[in-house]
Design a protein around this motif. Sequence first.
Motif, PDB file in Angstrom:
ATOM      1  N   ASP A   1      43.157   8.243 -38.386  1.00 53.93           N
ATOM      2  CA  ASP A   1      43.373   8.394 -36.941  1.00 53.93           C
ATOM      3  C   ASP A   1      45.001   8.271 -36.741  1.00 53.93           C
TER       4      ASP A   1
ATOM      5  N   PHE B   1      45.336  18.278 -34.606  1.00 54.44           N
ATOM      6  CA  PHE B   1      44.421  18.182 -33.400  1.00 54.44           C
ATOM      7  C   PHE B   1      43.187  18.905 -33.098  1.00 54.44           C
ATOM      8  N   ARG B   2      42.461  18.105 -32.273  1.00 54.04           N
ATOM      9  CA  ARG B   2      40.971  18.800 -32.242  1.00 54.04           C
ATOM     10  C   ARG B   2      41.247  19.926 -31.431  1.00 54.04           C
TER      11      ARG B   2
ATOM     12  N   ALA C   1      44.554  19.441 -26.628  1.00 52.32           N
ATOM     13  CA  ALA C   1      44.904  18.066 -27.063  1.00 52.32           C
ATOM     14  C   ALA C   1      46.413  18.150 -27.615  1.00 52.32           C
TER      15      ALA C   1
ATOM     16  N   PHE D   1      35.661  16.928 -36.446  1.00 48.72           N
ATOM     17  CA  PHE D   1      36.229  16.486 -34.927  1.00 48.72           C
ATOM     18  C   PHE D   1      34.915  16.270 -34.093  1.00 48.72           C
ATOM     19  N   ASP D   2      33.946  17.499 -34.150  1.00 45.30           N
ATOM     20  CA  ASP D   2      32.884  17.469 -33.017  1.00 45.30           C
ATOM     21  C   ASP D   2      31.489  17.394 -33.740  1.00 45.30           C
TER      22      ASP D   2
ATOM     23  N   GLU E   1      40.739  12.109 -31.594  1.00 46.87           N
ATOM     24  CA  GLU E   1      41.250  13.344 -31.230  1.00 46.87           C
ATOM     25  C   GLU E   1      42.120  13.835 -32.054  1.00 46.87           C
TER      26      GLU E   1
END
Length: 739
Positions: free
Chosen positions: A222, A247-248, A252, A310-311, A321
Amino acid sequence: MLNIKIFGIVQGVGFRPFVKNLADAHKICGSVANKGSYVEIFASGSDSDLKNFLDALQTQNPPRSAILKVDVNHLPDKNFADFQIIESVHEAGDIFVSPDIAICEKCAAELFDPTNRRYLHPFINCTACGPRLTILKNMPYDRERTSMSDFPMCDACKAEYFDKNSRRFDAQPICCNDCGCEVYIIGKNLRGHDAIKFSRKILANGGIVAIKGIGGFHLACDARNFSTVQRLRNSKTRPTKPFAVMFRNIEAVKRECHLSAVEKIFLDSPQKPIVLLEKKLPSSIAENVAPNINKLGVLLPYTPLHLLIFDFPDDIKNSPEVLVMTSGNPSGVPITVDDDDAIKNLECDAILSHNRKILLRADDSVMDFIDNRPSMIRRSRGYAPLPIFFDGTNKKSVLAIGGELKNTFCLAKNNLLYVSPYIGDVSDLRTVEVLKKSIERMGNLLEIKPEIIACDLHPRYQTTILAEKISTKFQIPLIKIQHHYAHILSCMAENNFHGEVIGVAFDGTGYGDDKTIWGGEFFICDVKNYERVDSIKSFVQAGGDKSAREGWRIALSFIKDLDVARELNLADEKNLRGVKFLLDKNINCVRSTSVGRLFDAVAAVLGICKVSTYEGEAAMKLQACAERSDKKFRADFRNTDEIFAEILTRRLNGENILDLARFFHESLAEMTAQICEELSLKSKIKTVALSGGVFQNSLLSSLTFDNLNRCGLKVLRHELIPPNDGGICLGQAVNALQN
């Protein structure tokens, strides 16, 4: 009937399926096949249909392809029943290998579509995206010659592979959840989606995960968690060197960084490089991600696995993020590519790996922008090994070994010069082994057997020693080329310029013809010869290798007065007296014209950075300070001694440090332009080539460019080949090809 040969990036980008569909649309019969170095088409049809087909081949080609040359010959008609993709047949010739390509929008959409059979598949790809160079054994590019040959296709994938209406028609890395590669956690019984969820949980809870990608492992954590970032720094023995962050998505990035239209194009391109972006302040990114630097190295997810990190649709609510995403390797060693080395070398809380072999490692490419134009810092994934064209070279083949730091090598044949992916610093013997293996693999892949070896002039570089060994073993002539001349040639080659230039080479260290350290050089040169016509005024470096890290030593050699050094608090009394003794007695001292070390000295005098923990730290911090000043200066200095003396006087008078940092940049740029203008008047040469790692400095480069333009001089500079030592192999190859 037409026989069409298309050269360029036409393998691994869906080119044969494109040709097949185009032929059917234009009522063309015949065939298309890979020939290793080109795609060959036999096309039969009416004159108008053939003309339209030929035009469409060159104007509607797939977005990831690059057509460099088209040869068309007329042949007697032959009866074809239809148009077919036929068996690849290898033939010798120039070879163009596609770099690895970031996941495309269509695959990204399918990845998160619950109705799609590749839903949440970490290796989804099509003809427009996915791994290429890093999985390739040899040409032509077909599945059986890649590391995907370990994974037989299921019936459903086979159907798509042979369906001309499918996006995966002839896509070599094709696979799905029922076949192909699999992710897993090393040392735990966690595979597939469970492995991804486990990794996400660790990242969300402040842990560190090693993640295997396309070209090697990354270490991720992170980027907003200061303590975790610090733990990562400690484990990598990397006190302050900036980390890259992933970055996502673009939204972002915009929340944290200033992003121009041009920067966005490259950041979100199929190559997905790391792009250096100006931070917005205040920032939520942990300060120790890029301490005391006003830029962040930013990249976007470029593999399906990154997107899933990320998702992934699970119950984790605090998924980061933005992640630190730094190369997974011990300091000074190339990026890790296999499980055994990851277990041995990477300190982390979990290792998320997969079973697709990486055959050729490739770090992320790194790019800055100068005057809204790209300026490559590290050329690797997404760009290598696309060749540089340089007209008029001879027919011999060359292996140029490159430099000691930021090493890349170059294989050259005919008019094509292939610069390798980034290798790293070759002072470590482990990196030498990687370099040797990479040379062998790329040589086999490109079918280049060197007839000439080229290397740096420095007798103690590991690259020079390796070049000598290869030369002796295979009885191949060896050419040693001066470091800064190679820098200038690399700039000329990138710009395909063959005339005479005034070459300006500014860097940290290079072995000079007079066996001193060069690094602030002015040449009159062409591709065959050079003359060193000027340099910055030489100074003394005391303390051997320490002087490259401890800028205060260089500052003391300029100041000479211990009382002034004490007033500036350059170092403690013991060190000051010790270095002054070395300078007075000329012990362990060497003459230098290094502009890189000059930056270190100025940074030390201004109190910005006295000791560097990584290469270029002082210069980066000095530039960051200069860019925070809104003052403009018009200076008229003929040598660097005068510039330094003026800065010292102003510093002792208490002038603003930010303004003095700006003053240094503007003075050096103005001095450089003045020298070039004088050389131009004498030589009648109107073109200047700028190269060397110092010209990574976007402020200095922009100021110098503007000043040279005011003098009426044309300027050649780098864009997609690094000005640093990552580009000198190209210059070495250019010179060797003239022999």
